[in-house]
Design an enzyme around this catalytic site. Structure first.
Site: not given
Ligand code: GRF
Length: 186
Positions: A15-17, A95-96, A112, A114
């Site tokens: 959860g750092s983002n 991660m889905r 997203n 990436h």
């Protein structure tokens, strides 16, 4: 008028983002509010951060698929996000692979983060792929999500130099710094 974009954040990890997003909002640098955090991992760090920031947060059981979500689960997530009034969905380490229910409910409204300079190095643990390929530069990409994974329009990219003795863990940390830097995308 001071409009604040209503965000829903999906994540599976530390959860750092998400934390960086919240810090920018609190600093007044990002005119947004996070209406809901959803994780497919019951003890994910992102859920603890959400509690710390007093943001509504839910664990949603992903069902039996390893990489996707059962259709009913995805429909539930759509309902939860819509009920929370979410306008933009941010995948911050989710991660889905998403399918129709979410993509249809939030057209051009899912982004997203990436950890590579797309279109190079799609897939998991991109920083390892980058090191194995002997690249000198990598970075991160923020892009819209489309039906084909990693195919959506790129909103921004930020670069990070690779040093000869970088380990995968160190490079991942450098790339995460670029993800969370408030300025490179501007
Ligand atoms: C990020 O590095 C992002 O590039 C990838 O997943 C990671 C999530 O990290 N998609 P965190 O959970 O935000 O710390």
């Amino acid at each position: 008028m001071n409009k604040r974009l209503k965000l829903g954040v999906l994540g599976s990890g530390k959860g750092s983002n998400f934390k960086a997003i919240m810090e920018r909002i609190i600093d007044g640098k990002l005119p947004a509010e996070v209406r809901l955090v959803i994780s497919d991992v019951p003890d994910a760090g992102i859920l603890s951060y959400a509690r710390d920031f007093q943001v509504p947060a839910l664990f949603v059981n992903p069902g039996k698929f390893g990489t996707g979500l059962e259709t009913e689960v995805e429909q539930d997530i759509v309902r939860l996000l819509q009920e929370a009034g979410v306008e933009l969905v941010v995948l911050a380490g989710f991660m889905r692979v998403l399918k129709e229910p979410l993509l249809k409910a939030f057209p051009k409204s899912i982004i997203n983060i990436h950890p590579s300079l797309l279109p190079k190095y799609k897939g998991l643990e991109a920083w390892k792929q980058v090191l194995e390929a002997g690249e000198k530069v990598t970075g991160c990409t923020v892009h819209y999500l489309e039906a084909a994974v990693y195919a959506g329009n790129i909103l921004g990219q930020s670069k990070s130099e690779i040093m000869p003795d970088d380990t995968p863990a160190y490079l991942h940390a450098c790339v995460q710094n670029t993800e969370q830097d408030p300025f490179p995308y501007m």
